[in-house]
Design an enzyme around this catalytic site. Sequence first.
Site, short mmCIF file in Angstrom:
data_model
loop_
_atom_site.label_atom_id
_atom_site.label_comp_id
_atom_site.label_asym_id
_atom_site.label_seq_id
_atom_site.Cartn_x
_atom_site.Cartn_y
_atom_site.Cartn_z
N GLY A 376 0.81 -1.20 0.00
CA GLY A 376 0.00 0.00 0.00
C GLY A 376 0.85 1.25 0.00
N PRO A 377 0.22 2.41 -0.09
CA PRO A 377 0.96 3.68 -0.15
C PRO A 377 1.75 3.91 1.13
CG PRO A 377 -1.39 4.00 -0.64
CD PRO A 377 -1.24 2.62 -0.12
N SER A 378 2.80 4.74 1.04
CA SER A 378 3.57 5.11 2.22
C SER A 378 2.66 5.85 3.21
CB SER A 378 4.74 6.02 1.83
OG SER A 378 5.64 5.32 1.01
N GLY A 379 2.92 5.62 4.50
CA GLY A 379 2.11 6.28 5.52
C GLY A 379 0.80 5.58 5.80
N GLY A 380 0.62 4.39 5.24
CA GLY A 380 -0.64 3.68 5.44
C GLY A 380 -0.72 2.94 6.76
N GLY A 381 0.41 2.77 7.47
CA GLY A 381 0.40 2.10 8.77
C GLY A 381 1.03 0.72 8.76
N LYS A 382 1.75 0.39 7.70
CA LYS A 382 2.31 -0.97 7.60
C LYS A 382 3.37 -1.22 8.67
CE LYS A 382 3.57 -0.32 3.28
NZ LYS A 382 3.05 1.07 3.08
N THR A 383 4.34 -0.34 8.78
CA THR A 383 5.41 -0.51 9.77
C THR A 383 4.86 -0.39 11.19
OG1 THR A 383 7.06 0.32 8.21
CG2 THR A 383 7.66 0.36 10.53
N GLU A 506 10.43 -4.23 4.14
CA GLU A 506 11.15 -3.63 3.00
C GLU A 506 12.58 -4.17 2.93
OE1 GLU A 506 9.82 -1.79 0.84
OE2 GLU A 506 8.04 -0.97 1.72
#
Length: 627
Positions: A376-383, A506
């Site tokens: 998903g896009p950066s800043g989506g909450g993955k990390t 990543e």
Amino acid sequence: MAKADPKSRDVKSLRPFLKLLKETRPPYGLLVLAITLSVISTLVSLVIPMFTKGLVDGFALSSISGLQIAGIAGAFIAQTIAAGVSVYLLNYAGQKMVAGLRERLWRKLLLLPVSYYNDSRTGESVSRMTNDTGIIKTLVSEHAASLFTGLISIVGSVSVLFYLNWKMTLVLFTVLPLSALILVPLGRMMYRISKGMQDETASFTANLSGVLSEIRLVKASGAEEREYESGRASIGRLLAFGIREGKVGAWISPLVSLVFMMLLVVIIGYGGMQVSSGALTAGELVAFILYLIQIVMPLTQLTTFFTQIQKAMGASERIMETLDHQEEHYEGKEAEDGGNLPITLANVVFGYKSEEPVLRDVSCEIRPGEVTAIVGPSGGGKTTLFGLLERFYEPLAGSIALGGTSINDFSLSSWRGSIGYVSQESPLLAGTVAENLTYGLDREISPEEMKRAAAMAYADAFIEELPNGYNTDVGERGVKLSGGQRQRIAIARALLRDPKILMLDEATSSLDSKSEAVVQKALSNLMRGRTTLVIAHRLSTVVNADQILFMEKGKITGRGKHEELLREHELYREFALQQLQVAGPDDAAGSDAAELDKREEDTGHGQNSGSGRRSAHPRVGGRLFEG
């Protein structure tokens, strides 16, 4: 609004210091012995002027008995020995206290949650460990005894002076209260200055640590001048505090000297008249002057003590703030079946600030033994989601469970011990390759086991080419190694941990195509037979995943296999069109698939991507995961 009473404010400021001393469990026996010896030394010094009085009044060597000489010599020797032993014991007790305090503070810093370090700079914590504890040590080892000995010396001297001549003694009290009225406000000023200086020192230490740890970024960005000016400004502020401290000190010392000179002039003038009238003997006048010195000198020591305790109170406040912070909860049962049970997230809400949620009502199931990709896009909450799974943070709402048991019920050591984490940064510590490979493991690792893990991570070849092989120093944060080499060491370290759950954040995004191809092979070895979660921006590395979760703005907006999302999720399809150059969901054109195959062969992206159980070259469009 009524102002706070200065006395109550001082008592309140003293409480953290007293609480810290109590919790540090100082060697009370040694402290009592050291202070007792100091008191003995002070009491002996109170007797010496009386010997001097007899000597002056006798005024002839023939009138001095051997017993008097032996008494004076014995008094001096006893005073010297008692004072020397007292100084040593106080220094020893102070060193033991500060060592215990630093040990306690170091343990606390290691047990504090990650959220604490999000809000606190590393340099400030370093300042707590070094500067602030050093201030407390100085107070205990150098100034603690002066409080007791000073008070005894002053009270004892005043008592003897009343005995010698009460009228002259009353003259002293016309000057001493005046000096107290001046010195007490100066002590309060010193407290405020010391507190500000400690804050500024902590900030300066934090800036130094941050800049020097990222010196390559500073130089690559041409920011030397900017950082110089920033450091120069901090140094200037420290200088200003130092000058203010010096000004207060410049008032204190001359005022004490002025008080002493005034007293000396008054006593000599008034005492001289008393001697000439016969109301006072010359020996009594000399004794009076010596006792006066024993009043003024402790006053100077007490002034220094109160200045130092003001500094110690400021340091104690900051140390206690750290020690009182909530620790991570380490107790719980063993997480033994992490690789055989599903991980379930139910309505998870989280934000670094409660009013700014990063994850909103996240629910999903991570199936055991499968590869789950999060894109998903950066800043989506993955990390952030990874941080919750590692229990760096606690959800504000909702739950995370392993096979129906909340992960919070497991002990932190066993839960994190079941997770292998490989990130884009691949952090290494200063030390050798071997030390980094075995970092955090609580069992002995044989050289053969280490080499076997390195071989599986495709790291053995470059390690053996290093000057000292596995004993080669990697430099601070691993700067002597390339990104690909650091990544492969991180993978080998994860293999040695033998985790049941694998988290890849990543893990190949910053590598060149050649390094990525090797790392992908190593990751395939690492992922085999484990529950794996992968964060990836490049879809080419995760199209073979058993499940793909698409996250945007803190929510999971799509889930399924690659072909399902390609068909049903508009934003995922847009990502795929941009990155993979795939055909639309209704177009099974083989030319695009062939073009993708050729592109992956050229870049190396297709080598051993995914779980290792399917073809490295997925067919996109009409026939996915062929092979």
